[in-house]
Scaffold this motif. Structure first.
Motif, mmCIF file in Angstrom:
data_model
loop_
_atom_site.group_PDB
_atom_site.id
_atom_site.type_symbol
_atom_site.label_atom_id
_atom_site.label_comp_id
_atom_site.label_asym_id
_atom_site.label_seq_id
_atom_site.Cartn_x
_atom_site.Cartn_y
_atom_site.Cartn_z
ATOM 1 N N GLY A 166 0.931 -1.198 -0.183
ATOM 2 C CA GLY A 166 0.021 -0.110 0.048
ATOM 3 C C GLY A 166 0.978 1.180 0.046
ATOM 4 O O GLY A 166 2.149 1.451 0.350
ATOM 5 N N TRP A 167 0.107 2.210 -0.637
ATOM 6 C CA TRP A 167 1.100 3.487 -0.319
ATOM 7 C C TRP A 167 1.694 4.129 0.874
ATOM 8 O O TRP A 167 2.675 4.766 1.003
ATOM 9 C CB TRP A 167 0.441 4.651 -1.207
ATOM 10 C CG TRP A 167 -0.815 5.171 -0.800
ATOM 11 C CD1 TRP A 167 -2.048 4.947 -1.418
ATOM 12 C CD2 TRP A 167 -0.933 6.176 0.100
ATOM 13 N NE1 TRP A 167 -3.000 5.828 -0.794
ATOM 14 C CE2 TRP A 167 -2.213 6.419 0.126
ATOM 15 C CE3 TRP A 167 0.037 6.854 1.018
ATOM 16 C CZ2 TRP A 167 -2.936 7.559 1.133
ATOM 17 C CZ3 TRP A 167 -0.594 7.953 1.871
ATOM 18 C CH2 TRP A 167 -2.089 8.099 2.156
ATOM 19 N N ILE A 294 -5.947 16.378 -1.090
ATOM 20 C CA ILE A 294 -5.180 15.842 -2.107
ATOM 21 C C ILE A 294 -5.985 14.706 -3.192
ATOM 22 O O ILE A 294 -6.350 13.770 -2.687
ATOM 23 C CB ILE A 294 -4.102 14.983 -1.352
ATOM 24 C CG1 ILE A 294 -3.047 15.816 -0.568
ATOM 25 C CG2 ILE A 294 -3.125 14.208 -2.556
ATOM 26 C CD1 ILE A 294 -1.897 14.822 0.225
ATOM 27 N N ASP A 295 -5.919 15.433 -4.146
ATOM 28 C CA ASP A 295 -6.871 14.845 -5.343
ATOM 29 C C ASP A 295 -6.096 13.592 -5.854
ATOM 30 O O ASP A 295 -5.433 13.741 -7.089
ATOM 31 C CB ASP A 295 -7.197 15.665 -6.305
ATOM 32 C CG ASP A 295 -8.547 15.361 -7.148
ATOM 33 O OD1 ASP A 295 -8.726 14.105 -7.152
ATOM 34 O OD2 ASP A 295 -9.222 15.865 -7.748
ATOM 35 N N LEU A 296 -5.810 12.719 -5.229
ATOM 36 C CA LEU A 296 -5.191 11.444 -5.464
ATOM 37 C C LEU A 296 -5.787 10.749 -6.841
ATOM 38 O O LEU A 296 -5.023 10.070 -7.564
ATOM 39 C CB LEU A 296 -4.987 10.435 -4.280
ATOM 40 C CG LEU A 296 -3.870 9.276 -4.494
ATOM 41 C CD1 LEU A 296 -2.600 9.925 -4.840
ATOM 42 C CD2 LEU A 296 -3.905 8.564 -3.156
ATOM 43 N N ALA A 297 -7.197 10.782 -6.969
ATOM 44 C CA ALA A 297 -7.898 10.245 -8.023
ATOM 45 C C ALA A 297 -7.088 10.884 -9.353
ATOM 46 O O ALA A 297 -6.604 10.248 -10.347
ATOM 47 C CB ALA A 297 -9.286 10.342 -7.973
ATOM 48 N N HIS A 336 -4.521 -3.350 -6.493
ATOM 49 C CA HIS A 336 -3.648 -3.282 -5.683
ATOM 50 C C HIS A 336 -2.071 -3.055 -6.155
ATOM 51 O O HIS A 336 -1.907 -3.706 -7.410
ATOM 52 C CB HIS A 336 -3.456 -4.611 -4.587
ATOM 53 C CG HIS A 336 -4.780 -4.679 -3.774
ATOM 54 N ND1 HIS A 336 -5.645 -5.725 -4.244
ATOM 55 C CD2 HIS A 336 -5.356 -4.153 -2.777
ATOM 56 C CE1 HIS A 336 -6.871 -5.656 -3.724
ATOM 57 N NE2 HIS A 336 -6.616 -4.758 -2.536
ATOM 58 N N PHE A 337 -1.281 -2.640 -5.615
ATOM 59 C CA PHE A 337 0.153 -2.242 -6.156
ATOM 60 C C PHE A 337 1.369 -3.274 -5.460
ATOM 61 O O PHE A 337 1.013 -3.872 -4.405
ATOM 62 C CB PHE A 337 0.609 -0.766 -5.561
ATOM 63 C CG PHE A 337 -0.311 0.096 -5.800
ATOM 64 C CD1 PHE A 337 -0.620 0.428 -6.973
ATOM 65 C CD2 PHE A 337 -1.342 0.617 -4.730
ATOM 66 C CE1 PHE A 337 -1.707 1.594 -7.381
ATOM 67 C CE2 PHE A 337 -2.423 1.521 -5.173
ATOM 68 C CZ PHE A 337 -2.412 2.130 -6.564
ATOM 69 N N SER A 344 5.517 4.629 -5.811
ATOM 70 C CA SER A 344 5.192 6.023 -6.701
ATOM 71 C C SER A 344 3.746 6.482 -6.379
ATOM 72 O O SER A 344 3.773 7.716 -6.511
ATOM 73 C CB SER A 344 4.918 5.260 -8.173
ATOM 74 O OG SER A 344 6.016 4.746 -8.811
ATOM 75 N N ILE A 345 2.819 5.987 -5.912
ATOM 76 C CA ILE A 345 1.716 6.595 -5.483
ATOM 77 C C ILE A 345 1.857 7.361 -4.046
ATOM 78 O O ILE A 345 1.603 8.633 -4.011
ATOM 79 C CB ILE A 345 0.595 5.759 -5.098
ATOM 80 C CG1 ILE A 345 0.221 4.620 -6.220
ATOM 81 C CG2 ILE A 345 -0.662 6.364 -4.478
ATOM 82 C CD1 ILE A 345 -0.171 5.326 -7.352
#
Length: 370
Positions: A166-167, A294-297, A336-337, A344-345
């Motif tokens: 996860g980030w 924070i507009d993570l989308a 998932h990452f 990166s996220i």
């Protein structure tokens, strides 16, 4: 309260330090040691007490029993005659050093913050040529803590799931020791179920004035089961406001984040928005409550469209049969990452912190890494 350790072969050691040799196997009576000694070796180069000898903790984990709380960890790394390459993760598999290098004869001291919630401070070593010469662990109540509330896209990994990430696992990497990340995110939770399980209450009990609460949900609020579902126009913002109120009740600072996108594309290579009204609900609530957003989308959309369907497989939990030991049959996960994706996220989140000029967080970023 401070713990100090001098690593290397048995023999002379720095006064005020505990000597840690290859035989230092952890047990609860000793209160510190390596989890396994199979890949731990020691070496002495010179007679200098701290820099002259070291342990080589190849894929090894060192544990120290400490009370729960925040700590500043100071690590001395180097070798009198050889270059070194050390990767280090702390509690929750939080990345703090990534292929950190010294040249022959160089000795470097690195500091970072660690949040401990299970009574053990853990240092897991990797890298091509890892070293540890000395270690200091100091309890601290002065650090700024970023609390994370969220789902599996934010959470720390559980053992045996590498390279899942996860980030939130990677956020610590971008900060100096003045900031500690306390990642309370957990897979499968929505704004509703996270609260119903008492997880927000536990965060509120720990948070203090000047801390931050970063809030990112949405993936599981869409699920239609009673335990998790929230309506994007009513109950979703209502539950999100409870997180805002919890932070403000202790004079902490709430920060809302829109959901990071999933990896789905249309035929034109444009990202498909699977969250839709949930994203707008967060943006609207942030405006109404005058909360930092924070507009993570949007940030993840730009990144994923730039990389394209093929390039994003290096960020998401994709693997061929046999590529990852823990997913030996292969995996195609578009939500998932893997660790590179988590890193990166997390960088996108840091860019959001910089754009908002969230003080004092922006003061404590590692400039070279962002």
């Amino acid at each position: 309260m401070t713990w100090r350790f001098d690593f290397g072969p048995e023999g002379d050691f720095q006064e005020g330090y505990e000597k840690v040799s290859r035989a230092a196997l952890y047990d609860d009576k000793l209160g510190y040691g390596f989890v396994s000694l199979g890949k731990v070796s020691v070496k002495k180069r010179t007679n200098d007490l701290l820099t002259g000898d070291f342990c080589i903790p190849f894929d090894a984990t060192f544990i120290v029993d400490v009370p729960n709380g925040n700590y500043i960890v100071s690590l001395l790394i180097g070798d009198a005659i050889a270059a070194t390459d050390t990767t280090l993760k702390t509690n929750g598999e939080h990345l703090v050093l990534n292929h950190y290098k010294t040249v022959a004869g160089q000795f470097a001291r690195e500091q970072f913050g660690v949040n401990v919630r299970d009574g053990k401070l853990k240092l897991s070593f990797g890298g091509l040529a890892p070293r540890i010469n000395a270690l200091e662990i100091t309890a601290s109540s002065q650090q700024v803590t970023i609390y994370l509330a969220g789902d599996s896209t934010v959470t720390d990994p559980v053992p045996g799931n590498f390279p899942f990430s996860g980030w939130g696992q990677m956020l610590n990497y971008y900060f100096k020791h003045d900031v500690v990340v306390a990642n309370h995110a957990i897979g499968g939770r929505s704004t509703k179920s996270f609260i119903d399980e008492g997880r927000l209450d536990r965060i509120r009990e720990e948070m203090k004035e000047g801390d931050f609460l970063f809030i990112q949900f949405g993936h599981n609020d869409q699920k239609k089961d009673e335990a998790r579902y929230t309506d994007p126009t009513t109950t979703y913002p209502e539950y999100l406001k409870r997180y805002i109120d919890a932070a403000r009740s202790v004079k902490a600072i709430p920060v809302l984040l829109t959901s990071v996108h999933r990896r789905y594309y249309d035929q034109a290579g444009k990202l498909i928005d699977t969250h839709k009204a949930y994203l707008e609900a967060v943006r609207q609530l942030a405006a109404e409550e005058q909360v930092a957003l924070i507009d993570l989308a949007e940030k993840s959309r730009q990144l994923f469209e730039q990389l394209g369907p093929e390039g994003t497989t290096a960020l998401f939990l994709w693997g061929e049969p046999g590529e990852w030991l823990n997913y030996s049959n292969g995996i195609r996960d578009n939500t998932h990452f893997q660790e590179q994706g988590g890193l990166s996220i997390a960088k996108l989140v840091v860019w959001g912190i910089q754009e908002l000029q969230l003080m004092p967080l922006t003061m404590f970023l590692k400039a070279a890494d962002v």
